[in-house]
Write a protein that holds these residues in place. Structure first.
Motif, PDB file in Angstrom:
ATOM      1  N   GLY A   8     -13.658  -1.394  -4.958  1.00 15.03           N
ATOM      2  CA  GLY A   8     -12.269  -1.410  -5.391  1.00 15.03           C
ATOM      3  C   GLY A   8     -11.402  -2.209  -4.430  1.00 15.03           C
ATOM      4  N   MET A   9     -10.231  -2.635  -4.922  1.00 18.43           N
ATOM      5  CA  MET A   9      -9.334  -3.455  -4.105  1.00 18.43           C
ATOM      6  C   MET A   9      -8.865  -2.724  -2.859  1.00 18.43           C
ATOM      7  SD  MET A   9      -9.032  -6.497  -4.976  1.00 18.43           S
ATOM      8  CE  MET A   9      -7.507  -7.178  -4.396  1.00 18.43           C
ATOM      9  N   ASP A  10      -8.543  -1.421  -2.979  1.00 22.10           N
ATOM     10  CA  ASP A  10      -8.082  -0.674  -1.813  1.00 22.10           C
ATOM     11  C   ASP A  10      -9.183  -0.553  -0.766  1.00 22.10           C
ATOM     12  OD1 ASP A  10      -5.548  -0.337  -2.825  1.00 22.10           O
ATOM     13  OD2 ASP A  10      -5.981   1.612  -3.728  1.00 22.10           O
ATOM     14  N   ALA A  15     -11.517  -2.460   4.303  1.00 17.98           N
ATOM     15  CA  ALA A  15     -12.640  -3.052   5.040  1.00 17.98           C
ATOM     16  C   ALA A  15     -12.209  -4.326   5.750  1.00 17.98           C
ATOM     17  CB  ALA A  15     -13.801  -3.335   4.093  1.00 17.98           C
ATOM     18  N   LEU A  16     -11.411  -5.159   5.089  1.00 13.70           N
ATOM     19  CA  LEU A  16     -10.929  -6.402   5.704  1.00 13.70           C
ATOM     20  C   LEU A  16      -9.992  -6.091   6.870  1.00 13.70           C
ATOM     21  CD1 LEU A  16     -10.357  -8.560   2.517  1.00 13.70           C
ATOM     22  CD2 LEU A  16     -12.155  -8.823   4.220  1.00 13.70           C
ATOM     23  N   ARG A  17      -9.143  -5.079   6.698  1.00 12.90           N
ATOM     24  CA  ARG A  17      -8.250  -4.680   7.790  1.00 12.90           C
ATOM     25  C   ARG A  17      -9.080  -4.166   8.969  1.00 12.90           C
ATOM     26  NH1 ARG A  17      -5.058  -1.055   5.295  1.00 12.90           N
ATOM     27  NH2 ARG A  17      -3.919  -2.763   4.351  1.00 12.90           N
ATOM     28  N   GLY A  18     -10.118  -3.380   8.658  1.00 12.22           N
ATOM     29  CA  GLY A  18     -10.986  -2.874   9.708  1.00 12.22           C
ATOM     30  C   GLY A  18     -11.704  -3.994  10.451  1.00 12.22           C
ATOM     31  N   LEU A 148      -8.064 -15.221   6.646  1.00 16.53           N
ATOM     32  CA  LEU A 148      -9.326 -14.515   6.878  1.00 16.53           C
ATOM     33  C   LEU A 148      -9.769 -13.692   5.666  1.00 16.53           C
ATOM     34  CD1 LEU A 148     -11.642 -13.753   8.832  1.00 16.53           C
ATOM     35  CD2 LEU A 148     -10.191 -11.903   9.658  1.00 16.53           C
ATOM     36  N   PRO A 149      -8.907 -12.871   5.070  1.00 15.57           N
ATOM     37  CA  PRO A 149      -9.370 -12.104   3.898  1.00 15.57           C
ATOM     38  C   PRO A 149      -9.796 -12.993   2.731  1.00 15.57           C
ATOM     39  CG  PRO A 149      -7.312 -11.200   4.741  1.00 15.57           C
ATOM     40  CD  PRO A 149      -7.560 -12.478   5.470  1.00 15.57           C
TER      41      PRO A 149
END
Length: 169
Positions: A8-10, A15-18, A148-149
């Motif tokens: 899912g998008m959230d 994961a990208l923020r992490g 980056l994302p």
């Protein structure tokens, strides 16, 4: 997970923020340790030169800024190629490789030359600190990039598509 079995998008955003946070934590630890170590071993190496020799101050004064400049510049060029979706990596350019090799060799040399009794373990420690510090400096442009994302998603879609094509239908 969504109905299609994807993330899912959230979850993906988390994961990208992490990943970005992990990159900055690694950079925040590796880079200062490397630069402080580089100044220290550069100073100790320079002090082994004769008294009054102006070159005594070259390693601690010139090597840390050179390491930052060359590693971040190489990372910037590499990241620009990744974002631009170019097939040829700038890391294949001889001058970029030469600057990174210069930083690595100079750093390891200062680490080994700074002790009275150089040994394999001193050389290994110097190589590890140098490698970690250079990697941290190299990835600063990628970690700081707003793209980056998008780049990770683009490469993830390519991998998913290639895996889907290669698998049995």
């Amino acid at each position: 997970m969504t109905e299609e079995g994807g993330v899912g998008m959230d979850e993906q955003r988390g994961a990208l923020r992490g990943l970005r946070v992990l990159m900055w934590v690694v950079i925040a630890i590796e880079v200062p340790v490397y630069l402080v170590w580089l100044v220290q071993v550069g100073y100790l190496t320079g002090q082994q030169l004769p008294q009054g020799d102006a070159a005594r101050w070259a390693p601690p004064v010139l090597l840390p800024p050179a390491a930052v400049l060359f590693c971040v510049a190489a990372g910037w060029l590499w990241w620009g190629a990744v974002v631009g979706n170019r097939t040829r990596s700038p890391l294949r350019e001889p001058w970029i490789v030469a600057t990174l090799v210069f930083v690595a060799v100079s750093s390891v040399f200062c680490g080994v030359a700074s002790v009275e009794d150089p040994s394999f373990s001193v050389g290994l420690l110097s190589a590890v600190v140098t490698a970690l510090g250079m990697v941290g400096l190299f990835f600063i442009p990628a970690a700081a990039s707003r793209q980056l994302p998008d780049v990770i998603r683009r490469h993830s879609r390519r991998t998913d598509t290639a895996v889907g094509e290669a698998g049995p239908q």
